[in-house]
Structure formats: C-alpha cells, structure tokens
Design an enzyme around this catalytic site. Structure first.
Site, PDB file in Angstrom:
ATOM      1  CG  PHE A   1       8.262  12.376   5.313  1.00 31.89           C
ATOM      2  CD1 PHE A   1       9.337  11.576   5.657  1.00 31.89           C
ATOM      3  CD2 PHE A   1       7.269  11.840   4.518  1.00 31.89           C
ATOM      4  CE1 PHE A   1       9.416  10.259   5.211  1.00 31.89           C
ATOM      5  CE2 PHE A   1       7.339  10.538   4.061  1.00 31.89           C
ATOM      6  CZ  PHE A   1       8.408   9.743   4.411  1.00 31.89           C
TER       7      PHE A   1
ATOM      8  CG  ASP B   1       3.740  16.200   0.068  1.00 33.89           C
ATOM      9  OD1 ASP B   1       2.659  15.583   0.182  1.00 33.89           O
ATOM     10  OD2 ASP B   1       4.845  15.652   0.226  1.00 33.89           O
TER      11      ASP B   1
ATOM     12  CE  LYS C   1       0.867   9.157   4.531  1.00 34.91           C
ATOM     13  NZ  LYS C   1       1.062   8.125   5.531  1.00 34.91           N
TER      14      LYS C   1
ATOM     15  CB  THR D   1       3.604  -0.174 -16.363  1.00 31.59           C
ATOM     16  OG1 THR D   1       4.921  -0.373 -16.869  1.00 31.59           O
ATOM     17  CG2 THR D   1       2.708  -1.323 -16.822  1.00 31.59           C
TER      18      THR D   1
END
Lengths: 503, 503
Positions: free
Chosen positions: A220, A329, A360, A384
């Site tokens: 995931f 990751d 997280k 941005t």
C-alpha cells in the site's frame, strides 16, 4: 539460482530471518516493564463506555453527513477537546483506550500539553493564518526548523529532505524524483531537442519516457493515480480506475513462529527475490525499464506482513545491480513506533536507501533523499504549499518531547509487555489468535477469518478499546509513543475478556 | 462543420464572447471607486524597501537551505508575523504590497484579526494537535462546519462535497470519481468476477479499464502523476516523467481587444471545439474512451488564457453528448477573486458541472460533485486525513468575513479600477504592455518577451510590489479579497513608474 540468491540460505541469512519481526532491545536496562507514572497527566484509569458504538448521537450525525458525502466509513464522531493522552472521547460520552490513533498518526496522544502550548504561540498562529508558499517565500524560521524537526532525526546517511502535505503526495513526488534521476542517467547527459521539449508538453516523445516502478503484492503506497499503480491491497481502491502495466513481485509470506520455520521462510525470501530479478529483466526487454523499487519495511494496510532484514538487504543489492533506486515507504512505520525512528534501520542495509518517504506520525509529509537524488534545477519538484510550516512546528516539538521523555525506550518496554502478553493469549486461545508479530508497538495478530476479525474489532470497541483491522484477517495495534506498559496491560486484559466472553 | 458548431457563430455566441474576460458588474451601485477605509487595520500606507530583493539575510538563509534541498526558487524569506493585510514583510526589513498572495492563496491577507482570533480558540488548538482521520472519526462539529464553510458557498446545483488536503489531491481524487462513474455506467451494472477483482489488484483485467481524460494545451492541473498527465504548461514539470497517451485539445487563443476580433475569436472557439469532438471519436476508436473533460475556467499557470462563456457552454454540451463528465478545476479561480465565488458561474452553463475542484484561497482542498457522481460504497474515495478540520475552520471564518464585509463587492470595485488603470497604461506604453484581461481582480497582461516579463516582475519587487509571472510572457495579479481600489491605485502608480524608469 544465482550466487546472490544462494547466499540467502547461508547461516547469516537464517539468523537474520529470526530477527525479522522482533525488535532489538538496544537498551537492555530499559527492557523491564515497570508501573511508571503516566506520561500525560489527566488520563483516566481506563475506558468508560455509556453506549454501544456508534451511539445514538453519532448515528444521527452520520445520517446528516450522508446528505453531503458517503459516510459509511464513519465509526463514530469524536470529541477531541475531551480526549486526553491514550484516551479518545466520542460525542455519546464514551471514552476509549486508543491503540489505533487516527490510523497510525498522532504521535503523542491527544491534547499533549507541550503541543497544546505550542499552538498558543504567536508564531504558530501567524503561520496558521498566513500559510506560505514554502518553495518561493518560506518563513524566517524555516531552515532552522527543518534542522530541528527533520534533519535531527534523519535516517542514517541522509542529508536532504523535502516536505510535502501528505503521504500520497510524498510518494508521488518521490516517484518523480526517481524517474528524473533514472532517465537523466539513461541519457548520459544528452540534452533534449526543442522538438522533444514541445512534444513532452502533450505527453509524447523521448522526454516522456516509458519507465516503470516495481512494487509488491499486498503493498500500500497511497491512492492517487501514481501511488495507486503501486498499491495492491484491496480492490475497493483499484476497481474501475485505469492503472499502469508496471511490475509487481511477490512479497514474502512467512510461517510463524519464525524459529520453527527457518528453512521455509528463507526459501520464501529467495522465491520473491528471484521474481524481482526476473521482473527487472522482463520489463527491460519490454522496453519499459524499472527505474525504482518501492517497498514498505512492514506491509501495513496489507496485513502487517514482514520481510526479513536479509530480504531487504538482498533487495537493495538487486536494485542497485540493476541501476534502479530503492524507495522505502515509511509513511506508516516512521516516527518511532517500531522501536527505532525508522523501521529500515533494523535491517542493517549496506547503504542508505535512495529515498525514504514519511507522513502520519511525522505530522508533515515529505521524503529524505541521498545526494544522488538531488535536483539541480528549480521547480522540478514543486507545488503551491510544499507542506505546512505549522505541521513542521508540531513535529519539532514532538521530537523534543520524544527525546526528553525517552519515548523510544517506552516503545521498547511496551513492546516487551505486548509481545509476552500476546504470546500468552495465543497460547490460551489457540483457535482464535495466531501469528503474533511486530516490531516495537507496531504489532499485529490474526484471527481465523475476516468475519471473526471484524467481530473482534467491533467487540473491542464496545469494550472500550479502539483498534484497527488490516489485510484479510489481521488486527493491528498502532498506539501513540506514550502508550506505556500500563496501557498495554489494560489492553491485554480487555482483549482476554472479549475473547472469553464474545467468541 | 456540424450544427452545434455553426451555432457558435450566432449572434448570441458573439455577444457572449465579448463577455469572455470582463466581469459582470452585478451591483452597479458598488462600481464607483471610492477612497474607503482600509478593511484591515494597521496596514502601512505603502511599501517600504530597505534592500534589493533578495536582501543579504535572505541570500544567506537561501544558501543555508541549499544544503538541505534545492532552494533556487526562493525569492526571499518572509516575516509572516510582521506582515499585515496586503503587505508582506521580509527578513531584511522590506515591506511589499502583495498582489500575488502566496501563489493566489491567502484570501483575507496577512494576519487578518478574525482569523487570528479563531486560532486562539481551544477548538482550533485541539484540532491542530489531534488531527482526525476525518473519514473514520470526524470531530463533533464536522458536519455543521461543512455546512457553514462549504455548502453555504457551493456552486449552484451542488449538494455534495469531499474535502482533501491540497489541489493536486483534489484533482487526483476527482479523476478517480469520474473513472469509477464512467466505468460503472459502461458496464451497465454487470458485476466483476472474482478473477477480475484478483487481477485488478495487480493492475490488470477489465476492472482496471483503459480510459482517458481529455485536457487542454496550456492547462495546469497539478504535478502528481495523474494530474501531470493533464498538465501542459512547462517542460520543467514534465520532462523525464512517464505520462499517459490521453487526448489533449487546443484551448482558444483570442486576439485582444475582444471587440475588434469577434469573428476571429469565434472561429478560434470553433476550431478548439471541433478538436474536442474529434478527440472523443479518435480515443473511442483507439479503445481508450474519454471518461471526462478537465478544464480551468481561466488557464492560470498557462498565462491567464480565457475561453468565452459560449466556449464553455458548448464544451459542456459536447462532453454530455459523449457520455463523459465535465470537471471544472477552480483550484486557482475559486473563492471570489474573479468577482463571483466560482468563475464558472459567469459562463451561464445549462447545468452544473459534474465536479468542481478547489484549494488555495479556499484554504482546504476538495471538490463539489453532483448526485450522479456520488459513491454508493464506503472507502472508494478515502485517505488517512481527507483534509484538515483546522483548514475548514479557517474557511468558515473567511466565508463569514467575506459576507460581513461584502468582499465580492470590493473585488468588483477594485476590478473596475484595475481594468481602467491597466487600459490607460496599455495606452501609455503600447510597446510594453498588451492584452490586459481578466475577471474581477484575477487579471493579467503581457510584456513583449519572457525576458521583459521577468525583468518587470523583479523591478516591481524592488519597487515594493510582489507580483507573479505566468505563461511565456504574462504577468498575473492574484491579490487577496481585501485588495481595495486604494491598493489598486497604488499598484498602478508604481507600475507606471517602473515602466517609465526601468524600460
């Protein structure tokens, strides 16, 4: 079988495998569980339940929300002002021990006094109201804060960091870094023609090369379109959405307990690594070379599936050999809950992974990267906001508290309590609980079926413990770093009661 | 030429085209510019410059930042605590009139007192520290706040909203909604087999269909991999990154002044719409049907390129006819600066666009969607945070202030001042400034070349005005909603001086 793969079955490999899901207790002295004082003042002694979950007020609000958006995933509505430490309050007057912490985020529990104090500073308030475009006009303390919050806890060997807003954006941008790095290397400095540059504006020509990323079954990495092409957990995320023909290798599926399955599990590593090697070749032959490998240190959403340190070392070796980058990751594993700041630090990798993404518990999203992955040109990686300085401020304070309160020691002590306790429960309820595994407080176990797992999660919630499901039939613990042995003991007691009375 | 396209050249079409870049002054009474009191107390009377930009302190910090990440895009380091209203302070003691506002975000200027007060509330602070997973455990005021902040200003016909963290995530998820909706429609309710569902986990089979989105040359929709496949502004964003073979149509390029180029511009609309029709056919024949069309109401990053209301109405008609969804990306245009809350409201569309995405001035990212786009199943659109309730709180307060202070009227009055003033400047400097255009304060003009534009932006900054570039040779104004006629007059004065003295 090639030489490298054979080496997996060496004695070293076998020993490493035994460590696959056990945190190494670096500080032996701290390993003894002790009835220490709570780290956050004002916590209740235990959960307090007034209704089943969801209670009537939550049900009413959920129905109201359903007019605006699909609200079927809402468990309950929380009262965050009334929550404290490891305890989460809902709007029906229930107070639950939270071992899930907003899907593995919230590093210091609810309303931690040091973080609350920070939000009262004029600087925090000004940066909340005046959210800067950090790439163009960063605030006066931005550089200093990057040092205090991010560089001070960087994975070994990493000197660069880029902030982002969330985990998916972190991975998306890290994927771009890999593609840019790989393609520049492939071209060996050959400049693009004006025509190439014009063509790439409409997605064509050599400046939009056909490259791929290799990911793993059960992985995931997020749900935006790029990330989703490397996510392989549930069809609810994938169905009806166009994807990419990118290579997907098997991830090891070990038999537990590890001690009794050393040969099987080492062969499992070997099988998966051979697949990786074959996929590198196959996609090169297809004309879609693999620019990078993306992998979680522990497959989290996939059901807490662990690979051995040796698996990761060999994976890095194969990746390097093929000229590709390794992205680890750590969106869910980063920030200390595995017992080290970064889970991959427990693998003994030969060199730093090329990119490490986070979010997280780290409060801000972003990624660390090695010198080689550095962009030499402005605006290659940009948006941005590029994150949010208030989140970096919160992280900086979290890091201070973590160091001051020795929270990695707390994680390791709680880990021992959980490991021993879940071992006992497994022994007591052999038909219900199996495959207890984990690093630090990042732990999981299996129930016999998805139905049993879902029932368990619901019954635990009604008994006052908020806990998460993952994979087809796993239960995952993702507590805050202030989850102490005392909280672990309470959790284990309630779990035993639920197993005894509800199954 | 088909009937629909012919209708473009009707009188109605020509008249509509004249409105392409002029805001409609709904409140005539408010149109007269007046020397009103400043809306934010404590603003200086004008910029105050101590150094050239960047000053020595900014240069030193930028060099320090370069050790951590590429810092070449940093203009200067700002002092957000010292900034106020339309004035941005930097760390070298310079104070600039800001017409760019952090790349078109910051709706109420710096340190707006009502927003600052909000950040002092216990609720704001608790939600800062306890960031909820909004899809699972929203906070007690979440539903009420969605009404106050988002539904109260929803585009006409929209009853649903989904929050996200940023503009790219909003578009990425909106793209997924379109693909899911389209593919379900295409399948006519036919369920997937178990094999289909297994295959889609590894990116294969009919549950990962080959669909596309149509976008426009010069469009900008973000830089994550999905968004990037629909972004076509600059090769710095696109080079070396794999993309998708998705259709890209021409976007109208009008000649100005519009009044003198009616026939040319109407034909320009026609040419682009015909391309859209052809691309729908071509990609259907290719086996990669177009599920949706994604378009900005004003191409912003692309250089403030405007389409006529009639162009958008016809685009919607063609999109509907082909069974696809129309996504209007209002990330930069949404929130009032065009003189209406949503720029597309000025187009007189026959029915609401299927999806409208937003971020920037809206403080939170997200998208509005029609009933038809509603997900009937949980977790189809999901991520850990799904936005941030503190950003929704800030938006709610912004909406209150906007209504209380009649800020859309302020925008319309300032728009008149800017339109007239830039018209005069164009007349005075015919070799330097051309193609003044815009809606509300969302305005732009062109300089003769990229070099002249870059020089202009730098000289304006050194003269105390922060302004943005866009496209190859355009300058864009993106002030806050508290940018009053008095500020516009100051801006016009400084601009005249810079043009006179530096070119």
């Amino acid at each position: 079988m090639n030489t490298a793969c054979r080496s997996l079955l060496s004695t070293v490999g076998r020993r490493a495998l035994l460590n696959a899901t056990r945190v190494q207790h670096v500080h032996k002295a701290a390993a003894a569980s002790s009835p220490a004082e709570p780290l956050v003042q004002g916590e209740p002694n235990g959960p307090s339940m007034k209704t089943v979950i969801p209670g009537p007020k939550s049900i009413a609000l959920r129905e109201e929300l359903a007019h605006i958006q699909n609200s079927d995933a809402v468990f309950f509505f929380a009262d965050y002002e009334k929550s404290i430490g490891n305890y989460l309050a809902d709007i029906d007057g229930n107070v639950m021990l939270d071992t899930y912490m907003q899907i593995s985020s919230i590093p210091l529990g609810y309303n931690h006094p040091d973080l609350m104090k920070l939000t009262q500073s004029r600087e925090y308030q000004a940066l909340s109201v005046n959210r800067p475009a950090l790439g163009n006009m960063p605030d006066r303390n931005f550089v200093q804060r990057l040092h205090g919050a991010l560089m001070s806890i960087a994975p070994k060997g990493h000197k660069h960091v880029q902030t982002m807003s969330c985990g998916s954006c972190s991975n998306e941008n890290a994927y771009k870094v890999i593609f840019i790095w790989y393609n520049q290397k492939l071209r060996g400095g050959k400049p693009y023609t004006d025509e190439d540059l014009q063509q790439c504006l409409v997605n064509q020509g050599p400046a939009c090369p056909d490259l791929s990323l290799l990911s793993f079954k059960g992985a995931f990495h997020g749900r935006t379109l790029g990330c989703l092409a490397t996510t392989h957990t549930k069809h609810v995320h994938k169905r009806d959405v166009p994807s990419r023909d990118w290579p997907v290798a098997s991830f090891p599926k070990y038999k537990y307990p590890l001690e009794q399955n050393v040969d099987y599990n080492a062969k499992e590593d070997l099988r998966c690594l051979q697949e990786v090697e074959e996929l590198f070749k196959a996609y090169k032959n297809k004309g879609r070379p693999v620019a990078g490998v993306v992998v979680e240190p522990i497959q989290a959403e996939g059901g807490d599936v662990h690979g051995s340190p040796n698996f990761f070392r060999e994976l890095q070796r194969i990746t390097k050999k093929n000229g590709a980058a390794l992205l680890i990751d750590e969106v869910q594993t980063g920030g200390g809950s595995t017992g080290t700041l970064w889970a991959h630090e427990q693998f003994g990798l030969e060199s730093p992974p090329d990119i490490v993404t986070f979010s997280k518990k780290m409060t801000t999203g972003g990624y660390y990267y090695t010198d080689e992955m550095h962009m030499s040109e402005a605006y290659r990686i940009f948006n941005t906001w590029l994150g949010d300085p208030t989140k970096i401020m919160l992280l900086e304070e979290f890091v201070k508290v973590m160091q001051r309160d020795n929270l990695l020691d707390v994680v390791r002590r709680t880990s021992s309590t959980l490991e021993a306790g879940l071992g006992d429960i497994q022994h007591q309820f052999p038909k219900l609980v199996a495959n207890s595994r984990g690093r630090g407080t990042f732990r999981a176990f299996d129930l016999p079926s998805m139905e049993a797992r879902d029932k368990f999660v619901n019954e635990m919630r009604n008994a006052g413990v908020q806990i998460g499901g993952s994979g087809p039939n796993s239960v995952r613990l993702r507590p805050a770093l202030i989850f102490q042995p005392r909280h672990a003991e309470l959790f284990l007691d309630i779990m035993s009661q639920v197993l005894r009375s509800k199954f």
